[in-house]
Write a protein that holds these residues in place. Structure first.
Motif, short mmCIF file in Angstrom:
data_model
loop_
_atom_site.label_atom_id
_atom_site.label_comp_id
_atom_site.label_asym_id
_atom_site.label_seq_id
_atom_site.Cartn_x
_atom_site.Cartn_y
_atom_site.Cartn_z
N GLY A 65 -4.15 1.09 0.67
CA GLY A 65 -2.84 1.50 0.18
C GLY A 65 -2.51 2.96 0.38
O GLY A 65 -1.41 3.39 0.04
N LEU A 66 -3.44 3.75 0.91
CA LEU A 66 -3.18 5.16 1.17
C LEU A 66 -3.18 5.42 2.67
O LEU A 66 -4.05 4.93 3.39
CB LEU A 66 -4.26 6.05 0.51
N ASP A 76 -1.08 9.48 -6.33
CA ASP A 76 -1.11 8.29 -5.49
C ASP A 76 -2.50 7.70 -5.38
O ASP A 76 -2.69 6.48 -5.37
CB ASP A 76 -0.52 8.58 -4.11
N ARG A 77 -3.52 8.56 -5.30
CA ARG A 77 -4.89 8.04 -5.23
C ARG A 77 -5.28 7.40 -6.57
O ARG A 77 -6.01 6.40 -6.60
CB ARG A 77 -5.88 9.14 -4.87
N GLU A 133 -3.34 5.78 -8.55
CA GLU A 133 -2.75 4.44 -8.55
C GLU A 133 -3.54 3.49 -7.65
O GLU A 133 -3.78 2.34 -8.00
CB GLU A 133 -1.30 4.52 -8.07
N ALA A 134 -3.95 3.98 -6.49
CA ALA A 134 -4.68 3.14 -5.54
C ALA A 134 -6.04 2.75 -6.09
O ALA A 134 -6.49 1.60 -5.92
CB ALA A 134 -4.82 3.87 -4.21
N GLU A 164 -5.65 0.03 -8.56
CA GLU A 164 -5.44 -1.25 -7.89
C GLU A 164 -6.76 -1.86 -7.45
O GLU A 164 -6.88 -3.08 -7.33
CB GLU A 164 -4.51 -1.07 -6.69
N ALA A 210 -7.54 8.85 1.52
CA ALA A 210 -8.02 7.47 1.65
C ALA A 210 -9.46 7.43 2.15
O ALA A 210 -10.17 6.44 1.93
CB ALA A 210 -7.13 6.69 2.60
#
Length: 249
Positions: A137-138, A164-165, A167-168, A171, A143
């Motif tokens: 997702g990154l 963002d990381r 959130e990833a 997940e 990533a």
């Protein structure tokens, strides 16, 4: 570093700024890290430049998570390396966690410099140089992770803003322990354990709690984790920023 009198009213803040400047000079901190430091300092000022009781409670919960983990990893970027190199190594030693370099502005040279810097401060092993796995997702450099590091971890400490990381990683089903001075940013809003505190206070506080909990039973550690109210911790920090009132006032 310019000599700063200990009785200077902004002593701690000025020392922290110089650590970031030195990190840039050493090639371990990006210039964007200077901006990030300034933003964090503004929030710390609103928090009273102190560890709130709610943050201390979150730090204790983070220590319990790290001690319970099958494979914990402490993520390190340039600002963390510049600000708390000794302290992050001590936390790894106290909890048995791995250290892994993970960068947005990634170059292999920066990764190696940070890894070498952490070794200079006592780290036996530093991951992040292989980058043989990716966080789904990154699309950017964050990533890139080690397959036997962050990618394999069940608990990850993510110091400083990294929305963002964060959130990833959530997940992926990982337990995230996030240190962030802005309770409204994505990182703490996503985190399993949001720690709204300055990294220079938070990391040694987590280590102190880990030392205090070293002989606790698994049941005791699980009870600490179970009793944590993440929403209340975020609300207490936001209330302090908006009103200046400390927890319970």
């Amino acid at each position: 570093m310019t000599e700063i009198p200990e009785d200077h009213p902004r002593h701690d803040s000025l020392v922290t700024r110089h650590r970031i400047e030195d990190g840039v000079d050493r090639g371990i901190t990006s210039r964007q890290g200077l901006v990030a430091q300034g933003r964090g300092e503004a929030y710390d000022y609103l928090l009273g430049e102190q560890t709130l009781p709610s943050a201390d409670g979150a730090e204790r919960v983070a220590a319990a998570h790290l001690l319970l983990a099958e494979h914990a990893v402490l993520s390190v970027n340039g600002n963390v390396a510049a600000l708390v190199p000794d302290e992050i190594v001590e936390l790894a030693e106290a909890t048995g966690a791995d250290l892994e370099v993970n960068l947005f502005n990634r170059t292999e040279e920066r990764v190696e410099r940070i890894a070498d810097y952490l070794r200079e401060h006592g780290a036996d092993e530093v991951k992040g140089t292989k980058a043989d796995a990716r966080i789904p997702g990154l699309d950017h450099e964050r990533a890139k992770v080690d397959s036997d590091g962050i990618h394999d971890a069940d608990v990850v400490l993510v110091p400083l803003e990294d929305g963002d990381r964060a959130e990833a990683l959530a997940e992926m089903g990982k337990t995230e322990l996030v240190i962030d001075l802005n309770p409204l940013s994505r990182s703490p809003q996503t985190a399993s354990v949001p720690i709204v505190d300055n990294v220079v206070r938070a990391v040694p506080n987590i280590t102190a709690h880990a030392s205090d909990l070293r002989d606790a039973s698994r049941e005791e550690l699980e009870a600490i984790v179970e009793d944590f109210d993440r929403e209340a911790a975020l609300a207490a920090a936001e209330e302090r920023i908006r009103t200046g009132a400390a927890d319970g006032e």
